[in-house]
Design a protein around this motif. Structure first.
Motif, mmCIF file in Angstrom:
data_model
loop_
_atom_site.group_PDB
_atom_site.id
_atom_site.type_symbol
_atom_site.label_atom_id
_atom_site.label_comp_id
_atom_site.label_asym_id
_atom_site.label_seq_id
_atom_site.Cartn_x
_atom_site.Cartn_y
_atom_site.Cartn_z
ATOM 1 N N GLN A 197 4.240 3.972 3.070
ATOM 2 C CA GLN A 197 4.233 2.904 2.296
ATOM 3 C C GLN A 197 4.211 1.541 3.421
ATOM 4 O O GLN A 197 5.058 1.524 4.224
ATOM 5 C CB GLN A 197 5.438 2.745 1.403
ATOM 6 C CG GLN A 197 5.589 1.603 0.659
ATOM 7 C CD GLN A 197 6.880 1.643 -0.132
ATOM 8 O OE1 GLN A 197 7.285 2.500 -0.696
ATOM 9 N NE2 GLN A 197 7.363 0.208 -0.491
ATOM 10 N N VAL A 244 0.794 -1.165 0.079
ATOM 11 C CA VAL A 244 -0.102 -0.171 0.014
ATOM 12 C C VAL A 244 0.895 1.303 -0.033
ATOM 13 O O VAL A 244 1.934 1.424 0.573
ATOM 14 C CB VAL A 244 -0.957 0.170 1.245
ATOM 15 C CG1 VAL A 244 -1.689 1.493 1.401
ATOM 16 C CG2 VAL A 244 -2.143 -1.206 1.073
ATOM 17 N N LYS A 245 0.416 2.050 -0.791
ATOM 18 C CA LYS A 245 1.267 3.683 -0.906
ATOM 19 C C LYS A 245 0.098 4.584 -1.068
ATOM 20 O O LYS A 245 -0.757 4.458 -1.722
ATOM 21 C CB LYS A 245 2.111 3.607 -1.950
ATOM 22 C CG LYS A 245 3.475 2.941 -2.209
ATOM 23 C CD LYS A 245 4.386 3.176 -3.485
ATOM 24 C CE LYS A 245 5.598 2.255 -3.364
ATOM 25 N NZ LYS A 245 6.160 2.613 -4.765
ATOM 26 N N ILE A 246 0.310 5.427 0.117
ATOM 27 C CA ILE A 246 -0.592 6.656 -0.045
ATOM 28 C C ILE A 246 0.132 7.859 0.372
ATOM 29 O O ILE A 246 1.055 8.180 1.034
ATOM 30 C CB ILE A 246 -1.569 6.425 1.525
ATOM 31 C CG1 ILE A 246 -2.230 4.983 1.492
ATOM 32 C CG2 ILE A 246 -2.417 7.465 1.438
ATOM 33 C CD1 ILE A 246 -2.826 4.628 2.850
ATOM 34 N N PHE A 257 0.141 11.940 1.186
ATOM 35 C CA PHE A 257 -0.460 12.888 2.071
ATOM 36 C C PHE A 257 0.225 14.333 1.582
ATOM 37 O O PHE A 257 1.188 14.442 1.659
ATOM 38 C CB PHE A 257 -0.494 12.720 3.208
ATOM 39 C CG PHE A 257 -1.023 11.437 3.807
ATOM 40 C CD1 PHE A 257 -2.438 11.130 3.961
ATOM 41 C CD2 PHE A 257 0.006 10.371 3.766
ATOM 42 C CE1 PHE A 257 -2.732 9.765 4.458
ATOM 43 C CE2 PHE A 257 -0.529 8.960 4.288
ATOM 44 C CZ PHE A 257 -1.986 8.826 4.561
ATOM 45 N N SER A 297 -5.652 6.364 7.380
ATOM 46 C CA SER A 297 -5.106 5.585 6.423
ATOM 47 C C SER A 297 -4.329 4.310 6.895
ATOM 48 O O SER A 297 -4.585 3.315 6.136
ATOM 49 C CB SER A 297 -4.365 6.484 5.296
ATOM 50 O OG SER A 297 -5.097 7.453 4.842
ATOM 51 N N ALA A 322 -5.317 0.573 5.828
ATOM 52 C CA ALA A 322 -4.259 -0.287 5.197
ATOM 53 C C ALA A 322 -4.293 -1.639 5.780
ATOM 54 O O ALA A 322 -4.259 -2.695 5.242
ATOM 55 C CB ALA A 322 -3.046 0.497 5.131
ATOM 56 N N VAL A 366 4.673 10.374 1.824
ATOM 57 C CA VAL A 366 4.069 9.190 1.281
ATOM 58 C C VAL A 366 4.399 8.174 2.444
ATOM 59 O O VAL A 366 5.479 8.011 3.059
ATOM 60 C CB VAL A 366 5.033 8.729 -0.042
ATOM 61 C CG1 VAL A 366 4.370 7.421 -0.449
ATOM 62 C CG2 VAL A 366 4.801 9.690 -1.237
#
Length: 225
Positions: A196, A32-34, A36, A53, A57, A194
Motif C-alpha cells: 500500500q 494505491v493498494k496491490i 500479490f 508494481s 505506482a 498487500v
C-alpha cells in the motif's frame, strides 16, 4: 515589497515591512493498494512483481498529480483570443498572452498533444524551418520568450486544441506536497501480501486574480481551418 526609485544622493528610502498573505489547503491522500498472491511471489520465472508494481505506482502517482495541476490551470483562466493558425502566426497568441500576464513573466507554454502539434507545425511553417524554437538538454523552448514548451496528456483529455500560457511568478498554480507512506502487510485469509502506498498533496490555483480570473494563466484556442 516596495522599490524606491531615483533616490537623490544621501536620501534613503523609508523602511517598510512586506505584506504577507496565506494559502491554505487540505492535504488529502492518493492511494494505491496491490495484492500479490503467495504463488506469484514464489514463482522464480518472474521478476519480482512487487518491485514492478511499485515502479508503476510511482508513475501512477505522478499522473494523478499532473491531472490535478491540469484541472487547476483550467479553473477560471484568462481567455485569449482564438487564433486560426492557417493564416496567423502562433507568436501573435503568445504576445497577447504576455500582455495579459502583465508584469509577471511568462514561464511556460503548456498544452495537449493536438494543440502543441498545431503550434509546432505553425512555427515551422511561419519561420521557414524550426527557427522559432530551440532545444536544450532535451527540452523545447519557444524563441523570443525562452520558455519551455510542455506537453500534457491530462490537458489533452481536458481541453484538446487549447494552449495555456502560464507564469510561475504569480504563481499560476501552487502544489502542496505532504508526506508519503508505504506499508506491506499480510492478508492471511487470501494467502497474499498487500503493498500500500499513500501520497498526500493538493493543488491550489487563482492565488491572484484579475477580473475574477487566474492572473497567472491565459488559455487560448488554436484552430486550423
Amino acid at each position: 515589497v516596495t522599490v524606491s526609485v531615483d533616490l537623490d544622493e544621501l536620501v534613503g528610502s523609508e523602511i517598510k515591512s512586506p505584506e504577507f498573505g496565506s494559502i491554505t489547503a487540505d492535504l488529502k491522500a492518493d492511494e494505491v493498494k496491490i495484492a500479490f498472491t503467495d504463488e506469484a511471489l514464489s514463482n522464480s520465472t518472474l521478476l519480482n512483481p512487487m518491485d514492478l508494481s511499485i515502479m508503476n505506482a510511482s508513475i501512477g502517482f505522478s499522473r494523478a498529480l499532473d491531472r490535478k495541476i491540469a484541472a487547476a490551470l483550467d479553473t477560471t483562466p484568462q481567455t485569449g483570443t482564438p487564433i486560426n493558425l492557417k493564416g496567423k502566426t502562433f507568436m501573435e497568441a503568445a504576445a497577447e498572452a504576455a500582455g495579459k500576464l502583465g508584469e509577471y513573466r511568462m514561464t511556460a507554454v503548456v498544452g495537449g498533444q493536438s494543440a502543441i502539434g498545431r503550434m509546432m507545425g505553425n512555427i515551422a511553417h511561419m519561420s521557414d524551418g524550426m527557427q522559432g524554437i530551440s532545444v536544450r538538454e532535451g527540452r523545447t523552448y519557444l524563441a523570443g520568450y525562452d520558455v519551455p514548451i510542455i506537453t500534457s496528456s491530462s490537458l489533452e483529455k481536458q481541453a484538446p486544441g487549447y494552449v495555456y500560457f502560464v507564469s510561475n511568478e504569480v504563481p499560476a498554480a501552487y502544489v502542496f506536497e505532504g508526506n508519503y507512506k508505504t506499508r506491506v502487510y499480510d492478508d492471511h485469509d487470501h494467502r497474499a501480501t498487500v503493498w500500500q502506498g499513500d501520497v498526500w498533496n493538493a493543488v491550489v490555483s487563482n492565488i491572484r486574480q484579475v477580473a475574477n480570473t487566474n492572473q497567472g494563466v491565459v488559455k487560448t484556442q488554436l484552430t486550423y481551418s
